[in-house]
Enzyme design. Structure first.
Site, PDB file in Angstrom:
ATOM      1  N   CYS A 347       0.848  -1.187   0.000  1.00  0.00           N
ATOM      2  CA  CYS A 347       0.000   0.000   0.000  1.00  0.00           C
ATOM      3  C   CYS A 347       0.884   1.238   0.000  1.00  0.00           C
ATOM      4  O   CYS A 347       2.080   1.171   0.306  1.00  0.00           O
ATOM      5  CB  CYS A 347      -0.891   0.035   1.229  1.00  0.00           C
ATOM      6  SG  CYS A 347      -2.105  -1.291   1.319  1.00  0.00           S
ATOM      7  N   GLU A 394      -9.289   7.775   2.775  1.00  0.00           N
ATOM      8  CA  GLU A 394      -8.552   7.604   1.538  1.00  0.00           C
ATOM      9  C   GLU A 394      -9.450   7.378   0.321  1.00  0.00           C
ATOM     10  O   GLU A 394     -10.491   6.705   0.423  1.00  0.00           O
ATOM     11  CB  GLU A 394      -7.586   6.410   1.640  1.00  0.00           C
ATOM     12  CG  GLU A 394      -6.481   6.621   2.656  1.00  0.00           C
ATOM     13  CD  GLU A 394      -5.448   5.511   2.624  1.00  0.00           C
ATOM     14  OE1 GLU A 394      -4.288   5.784   2.990  1.00  0.00           O
ATOM     15  OE2 GLU A 394      -5.798   4.376   2.253  1.00  0.00           O
TER      16      GLU A 394
END
Length: 452
Positions: A347, A394
């Site tokens: 990530c 996000e």
């Protein structure tokens, strides 16, 4: 008669991208790379000329190659003699090839001469055969001739200047990647002049995959370079190649001026001190703030952005092996949040001026120690309070890839890793959800359909 332009002016007129990369180099290396680029661009202008016929191009390219060989370390006069008959057709960068060869520092000049001669000879071969590229092997041969060999020359120049070591195989892919993006971008113009660089039966998707594969290794090449002039030189053309490939995938002809300016503004400013590892360091790192539609509205310091819960751009990578198993990582205990939890392969966050695809490739190399082709498959927005001080909000781009080897993870990023099948993973998340990251639990049921 107007006075001749100096080398820097000709460079700026010839290529804005490489002008920006070359003028930022320190003295000595700057002249070596400038000499190399202008010489190779000089013969490239012959190969691509729209008015000259194949016979003329072949003769001129071979005359340059033989003229360089005939100097044998002596005066450079006479290399451009045959070119003068075409002074009303050929550009200044070609007609003044002797000036560019003379620009090279003496201790590296012979290598630049040899590379220029070899490339001119190789180009004459491809012109003579009318650029008939029938197989992938032909394409590899052509892209090595016009770009991969330049990657090797750069390796030599990095070592010559300050003993910077670089991976020669990845350097070839660096050149091939840039060239294959150019082939994709110029497809219609090439066909209009009767030239087809695609192997028989290849589509745009096939060439796109070829370019992506080479750019993945180009990323590894640049990531492995220490902080310094070699790395500074490579980052702009590589970033623009990625951006161009992404734009072509969206049906756009080129990268917007705004994106180019954003990339240029994000370049390092020539600080060639000791390299600070990007692995495990998040101090002062910036992220891209976005709207619910992923439109950029600003930048923010990473840790502060997570404390304030501002919506920012992120990506999650899911890498599978040929068995369909997903590569999981256990986040290192030094992570500022979600430490010690199992998560998807990798990530991260794009930096300001960096594409999501480019950031994903960079981060996969940094965290897991390998590169592979990645394809974005969906995106989603989520928000969660992780602790009293830290939250995630996000816009998450999810990418998948396939890898048949063994990862080499960074110890500052990853405590452990394993391959697991999706059925086992889903069951274990249901039984022990506290062992897994929040975003993995949200996205895991959406990914399997893309993993087959």
């Amino acid at each position: 008669m107007f006075p001749q332009k100096n080398a820097t002016d000709v460079l700026r007129d010839t290529s804005r991208t490489f002008y920006l990369s070359i003028i930022r180099l320190p003295p000595g290396l700057r002249e070596a790379v400038m000499s190399s680029y202008l010489c190779l661009r000089a013969i490239d202008e012959i190969e691509d000329h729209l008015e000259l016929d194949r016979v003329t191009k072949t003769r001129l390219l071979r005359s340059v190659s033989c003229g360089i060989q005939a100097t044998n370390g002596g005066p450079l006069d006479g290399i451009s003699e045959e070119l003068k008959a075409y002074d009303h057709q050929l550009p200044e960068v070609t007609l003044r090839i002797e000036d560019w060869l003379a620009l090279a520092p003496k201790t590296v000049a012979q290598r630049i001469l040899q590379t220029t001669s070899a490339m001119a000879d190789s180009m004459s071969y491809w012109v003579e055969r009318d650029w008939r590229i029938q197989t992938k092997s032909d394409l590899d041969s052509y892209t090595f001739c016009v770009a991969g060999s330049i990657g090797l020359l750069l390796c030599y120049l990095w070592d010559w200047y300050d003993k910077t070591a670089s991976n020669r195989t990845w350097a070839v892919s660096f050149g091939r990647g840039l060239q294959s993006v150019n082939i994709l971008r110029n497809r219609s113009e090439d066909l209009a002049r009767g030239v087809d660089f695609y192997p028989d039966g290849w589509t745009n998707d096939d060439l796109h995959e070829y370019a992506s594969s080479n750019l993945a290794f180009a990323d590894a090449y640049v990531d492995a370079l220490p902080t310094g002039p070699a790395r500074d030189f490579c980052v702009l053309p590589l970033a623009l190649a990625h951006e161009t490939l992404d734009a072509l995938s969206r049906g756009e002809r080129k990268v917007s001026r705004a994106r180019v300016l954003a990339i240029v503004e994000g370049l390092p400013q020539g600080n060639h001190g000791p390299k600070e590892s990007s692995r495990g360091s998040h101090d002062e790192e910036q992220v891209v703030l976005v709207t619910e539609n992923d439109e950029v509205i600003g930048i923010g310091e990473k840790v502060q952005t997570h404390r304030e819960g501002k919506l920012h751009r992120a990506f999650s990578i899911f890498v599978f092996n040929l068995k369909g198993e997903l590569l999981l990582q256990k986040r290192a205990t030094v992570k500022y949040h979600s430490h010690g939890l199992w998560s998807n392969t990798c990530c991260g966050h794009p930096r300001p001026g960096e594409s999501t695809a480019g950031a994903a490739r960079r981060r996969l190399q940094e965290e897991m120690g390998f590169v592979c082709d990645l394809k974005e498959v969906f995106s989603f927005t989520y928000q969660v309070q992780l602790s009293e001080e830290m939250s995630e909000h996000e816009y998450d781009h999810v990418l998948i890839g396939f890898f048949g080897g063994e990862p080499n993870p960074c110890k500052n990023e990853v405590d452990d890793w394993k391959w697991t099948d999706m059925e086992t993973l889903r069951y274990d998340i249901q039984q022990s959800p506290h062992y897994y990251t929040y975003w993995l639990k949200l996205s895991v049921d959406l990914v399997p359909g893309f993993a087959a």
